[in-house]
Design a protein around this motif. Structure first.
Motif, PDB file in Angstrom:
ATOM      1  N   ARG A   1       0.829  -1.208   0.000  1.00  0.00           N
ATOM      2  CA  ARG A   1       0.000   0.000   0.000  1.00  0.00           C
ATOM      3  C   ARG A   1       0.868   1.264   0.000  1.00  0.00           C
ATOM      4  N   ARG A   2       1.964   1.227   0.797  1.00  0.00           N
ATOM      5  CA  ARG A   2       2.857   2.379   0.862  1.00  0.00           C
ATOM      6  C   ARG A   2       3.525   2.630  -0.482  1.00  0.00           C
ATOM      7  N   GLU A   3       3.999   1.515  -1.144  1.00  0.00           N
ATOM      8  CA  GLU A   3       4.666   1.657  -2.447  1.00  0.00           C
ATOM      9  C   GLU A   3       3.699   2.174  -3.512  1.00  0.00           C
ATOM     10  N   GLU A   4       2.454   1.735  -3.459  1.00  0.00           N
ATOM     11  CA  GLU A   4       1.461   2.185  -4.429  1.00  0.00           C
ATOM     12  C   GLU A   4       1.160   3.684  -4.273  1.00  0.00           C
ATOM     13  N   ALA A   5       1.092   4.132  -3.012  1.00  0.00           N
ATOM     14  CA  ALA A   5       0.863   5.559  -2.766  1.00  0.00           C
ATOM     15  C   ALA A   5       2.037   6.393  -3.251  1.00  0.00           C
ATOM     16  N   MET A   6       3.289   5.890  -3.036  1.00  0.00           N
ATOM     17  CA  MET A   6       4.483   6.605  -3.506  1.00  0.00           C
ATOM     18  C   MET A   6       4.511   6.661  -5.034  1.00  0.00           C
ATOM     19  N   ARG A   7       4.074   5.569  -5.676  1.00  0.00           N
ATOM     20  CA  ARG A   7       4.068   5.523  -7.143  1.00  0.00           C
ATOM     21  C   ARG A   7       3.080   6.559  -7.708  1.00  0.00           C
ATOM     22  N   ASP A   8       1.936   6.658  -7.083  1.00  0.00           N
ATOM     23  CA  ASP A   8       0.937   7.640  -7.553  1.00  0.00           C
ATOM     24  C   ASP A   8       1.455   9.073  -7.411  1.00  0.00           C
ATOM     25  N   LYS A   9       2.155   9.328  -6.290  1.00  0.00           N
ATOM     26  CA  LYS A   9       2.694  10.671  -6.078  1.00  0.00           C
ATOM     27  C   LYS A   9       3.771  11.003  -7.094  1.00  0.00           C
ATOM     28  N   MET A  10       4.636  10.036  -7.396  1.00  0.00           N
ATOM     29  CA  MET A  10       5.711  10.262  -8.374  1.00  0.00           C
ATOM     30  C   MET A  10       5.140  10.538  -9.767  1.00  0.00           C
ATOM     31  N   GLU A  11       4.098   9.791 -10.137  1.00  0.00           N
ATOM     32  CA  GLU A  11       3.477  10.030 -11.450  1.00  0.00           C
ATOM     33  C   GLU A  11       2.834  11.423 -11.516  1.00  0.00           C
ATOM     34  N   GLU A  12       2.217  11.861 -10.413  1.00  0.00           N
ATOM     35  CA  GLU A  12       1.606  13.195 -10.376  1.00  0.00           C
ATOM     36  C   GLU A  12       2.654  14.298 -10.530  1.00  0.00           C
TER      37      GLU A  12
END
Length: 326
Positions: free
Chosen positions: A282-293
């Motif tokens: 869950r933490r990695e998925e949230a970080m991935r979304d932030k990086m894409e944004e």
């Protein structure tokens, strides 16, 4: 009224002011001395004691010309004027009464002595009782003065008077008609009408009085009519009470605890390693979304703006397509 007796009068010329009032002299007092003594007294504040003590000789000399005696009592803090055997003008004692009243209200002695002249009157306007709130009173009193005393100076020039704002009173000296105007301006200022409106009105009246054609006409059509623009402010209560929901005898449903939510999702039955793995995912998925944004925001700065020609072509193409369909 012109005389019907047609005869040359060399002494009657156009430069003579027939309405001018001559000064009252002792020869005109046919009644002689007064049968009784008249006197007036007034108190003065402590801070005026030193100034009055220094300027009292000048005040005494001015009153002696009219046959009025004056006394300064520093123990009681009072000034007294009274008639004497030399008093010849019945109105002199009333002028002397106004003189000590102005001196008590902090009017300078050289200016206050002018009240003894004919055609000069005074008015002490009590303004403190017109406004109940002290802060509001101070603000409205400051409006009479204006920035650097400019409003007060304009009023003095337009009304040909002397105005002094001191403490809870406004003292004015001048002609009777001018004093009426000053009182109206001061009372309206305390009633939250700015003096600048009256100043504009007085300026227009002064210019109209110069025109001989409009001198005797009604001036209402030339004077400005100001409308009140105070917006109605809705009263806001101090405590806003929320509307109560309809009464039900049943209690509200109990909120689910953290354990209940874990049981529903199935996380409760996982092992320790599986729980850690799920949290990490869950933490990695949230970080991935932030990086894409963040990457998308950086790339927006490098996007070329659309040219007007392309936009026009697209609009033209749409119009042609719409025409073909029709």
């Amino acid at each position: 009224m012109p005389s019907t007796y047609k005869k040359d009068k060399p002494w009657d010329t156009d430069d003579i002011d027939k309405w001018k009032e001559e000064a009252f002299t002792p020869d005109q007092n046919l009644g002689g001395t007064f049968s009784e003594e008249s006197s007036f007294a007034t108190l003065f504040p402590k801070y005026r004691e030193l100034y009055l003590k220094q300027s009292w000789p000048m005040i005494t000399r001015a009153l002696e010309k009219h046959g009025i005696a004056c006394t300064l009592d520093l123990v009681e803090g009072s000034m007294t004027v009274k008639t004497t055997r030399k008093t010849f003008d019945p109105a002199a004692i009333l002028k002397a009464r106004d003189l000590i009243k102005l001196l008590a209200r902090s009017v300078p002695a050289p200016q206050a002595v002018k009240i003894l002249e004919d055609g000069m009157a005074c008015d002490v306007i009590k303004v403190r009782g017109l406004v109940t709130n002290k802060e509001r009173f101070v603000k409205r009193r400051q409006r009479i003065l204006g920035p650097n005393g400019s409003t007060l100076k304009a009023l003095e020039l337009l009304t040909q008077t002397y105005i002094l704002v001191q403490g809870n009173t406004v003292s004015a000296m001048g002609g009777y008609k001018s004093l009426k105007e000053v009182r109206r301006v001061v009372e309206d200022c305390m009633a939250n009408i700015h003096p600048i409106y009256h100043i504009k009105e007085l300026m227009i009246k002064r210019e109209l009085a110069k025109d001989p054609e409009l001198k005797n006409e009604n001036w209402d059509r030339f004077l400005p009519h100001f409308k009140k623009r105070n917006l109605t402010k809705r009263r806001k209560p101090f405590r806003v009470t929320e509307k109560k929901a309809a009464y039900t005898p049943f209690p509200p449903p109990q909120e689910k605890s953290k354990v209940d939510l874990q049981i529903e999702s199935g996380e409760y039955f996982l092992g320790k390693q599986a729980k850690e793995r799920a949290t990490k995912e869950r933490r990695e998925e949230a970080m991935r979304d932030k990086m894409e944004e963040r990457k998308r925001k950086r790339e927006e700065a490098f996007e070329a703006p659309k040219e007007e020609a392309e936009v026009k072509k697209k609009r033209k193409k749409r119009k042609v397509e719409a025409a073909e369909e029709a």
